[in-house]
Write an enzyme that holds these catalytic residues in place. Structure first.
Site, PDB file in Angstrom:
ATOM      1  N   GLU A 260      -0.411   1.568   5.382  1.00 48.03           N
ATOM      2  CA  GLU A 260       0.967   1.660   4.895  1.00 48.03           C
ATOM      3  C   GLU A 260       1.937   1.403   6.051  1.00 48.03           C
ATOM      4  O   GLU A 260       1.663   1.807   7.183  1.00 48.03           O
ATOM      5  CB  GLU A 260       1.214   3.035   4.279  1.00 48.03           C
ATOM      6  CG  GLU A 260       0.405   3.292   3.013  1.00 48.03           C
ATOM      7  CD  GLU A 260       0.755   4.623   2.346  1.00 48.03           C
ATOM      8  OE1 GLU A 260       1.660   5.334   2.854  1.00 48.03           O
ATOM      9  OE2 GLU A 260       0.131   4.953   1.330  1.00 48.03           O
ATOM     10  N   HIS A 278       4.377   4.784  -2.193  1.00 47.78           N
ATOM     11  CA  HIS A 278       4.244   6.174  -1.737  1.00 47.78           C
ATOM     12  C   HIS A 278       5.456   7.002  -2.182  1.00 47.78           C
ATOM     13  O   HIS A 278       6.173   7.594  -1.370  1.00 47.78           O
ATOM     14  CB  HIS A 278       4.081   6.234  -0.220  1.00 47.78           C
ATOM     15  CG  HIS A 278       3.328   7.444   0.229  1.00 47.78           C
ATOM     16  ND1 HIS A 278       2.464   7.445   1.296  1.00 47.78           N
ATOM     17  CD2 HIS A 278       3.299   8.719  -0.252  1.00 47.78           C
ATOM     18  CE1 HIS A 278       1.946   8.653   1.460  1.00 47.78           C
ATOM     19  NE2 HIS A 278       2.441   9.439   0.531  1.00 47.78           N
TER      20      HIS A 278
END
Length: 525
Positions: A260, A278
Site C-alpha cells: 500500500e 483502506h
C-alpha cells in the site's frame, strides 16, 4: 505544565481535551521531517495520525519527549525500538475503529452480493442491463469469520441481524464465548467448505500470513464471496485472481493489500473484484473516537502517570518496575512457549507464583504471560490490552498465589486447559535476574528461552540425539545449546535446542520421520 504537539490533522476535540486536562497544546500540521526535528525538542508529547513519521532521527532531537500517541491502531510510522531506547512511551487506540471497520466489511459483503459497483457503472453508461446483474440474498447464507475478536464479533452481530448463519474460526474462541456471540465454532477447513461469504478479521502474523492460500481457496465452496478489511497479506493475491478467473470464487472485495498504497495489483480489472483504498477506519465517527481516546490517554500519562494501550511499557509504578522486570521477562517467555505449543486448543489459563514471586504485584506478571500467549496470534497485543483480549475471546484467567516454599526460591507456573487436560510450564530466575525454564508439561528441563529454538518430543532410545544432530548438520543448521529431559528411562523424552538459524522445512520433515518422534515444533522468542 506539560506541552503536546498535534502534528497531523485531528478532530478539534483532541486539543480541547488536552486543554481541559491542564496540558498546553499546539496544533502544527504539515511539517517536513526537518521542520519537525527543529521544534520537537520543546514538547513532552506528540499526537499523530499516519502522516507524521516518528523516526530515530526525530526521536534523537526530541530531548523532552515522554509519550507518542497514535490516533488509530497502526504504528508502522513510529520507530518503536528507538522510542523505547529513548524512554518514550508509544500508545495507540486499538479499538476506536472497530465499529467503522466492521460496518465497512458488511458494506463490501452487500456490494459483492448484488454486484453494485458494476451495476452502477453500467447504469450510468446508459446500458440498463437489468438481466446481467443477478445477485444473491444474504439472508439464510452462511458467513464464515476468520477471526472472532473485537471487530469479528461486531460483524457477527450484524450478520445475525441479517438472518445469516455465522461460523467462526479463531484459535482463542472458546465454546462458551461462541455461544454468547451466537456463532458456531469450527475448524478452518470446515469454515472453508461451508461458508457462502468469508470475512477476515485477524492480524497479520506468521501463522495467519496467506491463510487464504491457493490450497485453502481450493477448499472453499464454489461461488464463495470473500471480504478482507483486516490486513494485506492474509490472502495470496495471485491465487485469489486465479480463483476469480476460474469462477470458483464468485467475488472478492479487498480494502487492504500486501503493498500500500496499491497503485497496481494483479487483481485490478478482474471480473468480480471490488477494491477500496483502506477505508476501514474512514468515517467521521471513527476519527472523532480515536482523537478523543488518544488525547485522554496522553493526558492521563502526562498528568497522573497512568498508562493505557502502551505498546512498549507495562502498567507499573516507578517503585515496582525494577523488581518486576525480570519476572515479567520470565512470564512473557513462558506465555509465548505455551502459546506456541498449545495456542489453538487453550480454553483456560492459570498463572501461579510462589516463593519470592508471591511477594510481588502479580498483575504485571499475569499481563506479561498473556502478552506472550496472545502475541502468538496478535500483532497489536501489549501489556495493557492483553488481559482485555483474553477476556474478549472467552479465556478464563486465574491467578494463584502460594505461600509455600518449593524447590526454587521463586517460581512462576503457567497452566492451560485443553481438550487433552491440563498442561503446564514453569520457570525461575537464576541469580534473581536470568529467566530459566525448569519444567515443560511435567518433564524437568532447564533451558534459556531465547532466539530460535526447536522442540522435539520422542521415545527415549539410544542413538536418537546423534540422528537428530546429523539431520540438522546436513541442513547447515548449527546447534547453540541442547537441553534434554525425560519422564522415565526408555519413556517419553523432551528436547529443546537453541539454533543459530531456523531449520528449513525439508529438515523439519526429515526430523519428523525419525523413528520414535512424536512432536516437532519450531519456536521463536
Amino acid at each position: 505544565m506539560p506541552k503536546v504537539l498535534i502534528s497531523d490533522k485531528m478532530d478539534p476535540l483532541a486539543a480541547q481535551i488536552f486543554r481541559n486536562r491542564g496540558v498546553e497544546v499546539d496544533e502544527i500540521t504539515g511539517k517536513t521531517p526537518e521542520e519537525l526535528k527543529a521544534i520537537i525538542g520543546q514538547y513532552d508529547g506528540l499526537a499523530i495520525r499516519s502522516s507524521t513519521k516518528v523516526t530515530k532521527d526525530i526521536l534523537s532531537a526530541a530531548t523532552n519527549l515522554k509519550v507518542v500517541g497514535r490516533a488509530g491502531i497502526g504504528v508502522d510510522n513510529v520507530d518503536i525500538p528507538a522510542a523505547s531506547a529513548a524512554g518514550v512511551v508509544v500508545m495507540n487506540t486499538p479499538f476506536g475503529n472497530s465499529i467503522t471497520t466492521a460496518e465497512h466489511a458488511i458494506a463490501l459483503m452487500f456490494a459483492l452480493a448484488r454486484d453494485l459497483p458494476e451495476a452502477d457503472k453500467s447504469t450510468q453508461a446508459g446500458k440498463w442491463e437489468k438481466n446481467r446483474f443477478m445477485g444473491v440474498e444474504v439472508t439464510g447464507k452462511t458467513l464464515g469469520l476468520i477471526g472472532a475478536g473485537n471487530i469479528g464479533s461486531i460483524v457477527a452481530d450484524r450478520a445475525i441481524g441479517l438472518r445469516m448463519k455465522v461460523v467462526a474460526f479463531d484459535p482463542f474462541l472458546t465454546p462458551e464465548r461462541a455461544v454468547d456471540m451466537g456463532v458456531e465454532k469450527v475448524t478452518l477447513d470446515e469454515l472453508l467448505s461451508r461458508a457462502d461469504f468469508i470475512t477476515l478479521h485477524t492480524p497479520l502474523t506468521d501463522s495467519t500470513r496467506n491463510i487464504l492460500s491457493a490450497e485453502n481457496l481450493a477448499k472453499t465452496k464454489k461461488g464463495v464471496r470473500i471480504v478482507n478489511c483486516a490486513r494485506g497479506g492474509l490472502i495470496d493475491e495471485a491465487a485469489l485472481k486465479a480463483a476469480l478467473d476460474s469462477g470458483h470464487v464468485a467475488g472478492a472485495a479487498l480494502d487492504v493489500f500486501v503493498t500500500e498504497p496499491a497503485k497496481e495489483s494483479p487483481l485490478f480489472g478482474t471480473p468480480g473484484f471490488i477494491s477500496t483504498p483502506h477505508l476501514g477506519a474512514s468515517t467521521n465517527e471513527a476519527q472523532v473516537n480515536v482523537a478523543i481516546q488518544v488525547a485522554e490517554q496522553m493526558a492521563d500519562f502526562l498528568m497522573t502517570g497512568g498508562v493505557t494501550n502502551a505498546l512498549n511499557m507495562p502498567s507499573l509504578s516507578a517503585e515496582e518496575a525494577p523488581k518486576l522486570k525480570p519476572y515479567m521477562a520470565l512470564a512473557e517467555r513462558l506465555g509465548a512457549l505455551v502459546g506456541q505449543l498449545e495456542g489453538d486448543a487453550i480454553k483456560n489459563v492459570a498463572i501461579e507464583v510462589e516463593g519470592a514471586a508471591a511477594e510481588l504485584n502479580q498483575k504485571p506478571i499475569t499481563g506479561a504471560v498473556l502478552k506472550g500467549l496472545m502475541g502468538v496470534y496478535s500483532d497489536t497485543v501489549n501489556m495493557v490490552n492483553a488481559p482485555f483480549l483474553a477476556k474478549e475471546r472467552g479465556l478464563d484467567v486465574r491467578e494463584v498465589r502460594h505461600d509455600r516454599e518449593g524447590d526454587y526460591h521463586t517460581l512462576v507456573r503457567v497452566s492451560v486447559t485443553t481438550e487433552q487436560g491440563e498442561k503446564s510450564v514453569a520457570g525461575t530466575l537464576f541469580a534473581n535476574s536470568e529467566p530459566r525454564l525448569v519444567e515443560i508439561f511435567g518433564v524437568k528441563v532447564e533451558a534459556d528461552l531465547v532466539g530460535t529454538m526447536l522442540y522435539v518430543v520422542n521415545e527415549d532410545a539410544p542413538g536418537f540425539i546423534g540422528r537428530l544432530g546429523t539431520k540438522l548438520g546436513e541442513a547447515g543448521v548449527n546447534i547453540g545449546t541442547f537441553h534434554l529431559g525425560r519422564r522415565t528411562a526408555g519413556g517419553e523424552a523432551v528436547l529443546l535446542l537453541s539454533l543459530d538459524t531456523p531449520a528449513p522445512e525439508p529438515a523439519m520433515w526429515d526430523i519428523c520421520r525419525l523413528p520414535g518422534v512424536k512432536t516437532v515444533k519450531s519456536l521463536r522468542f
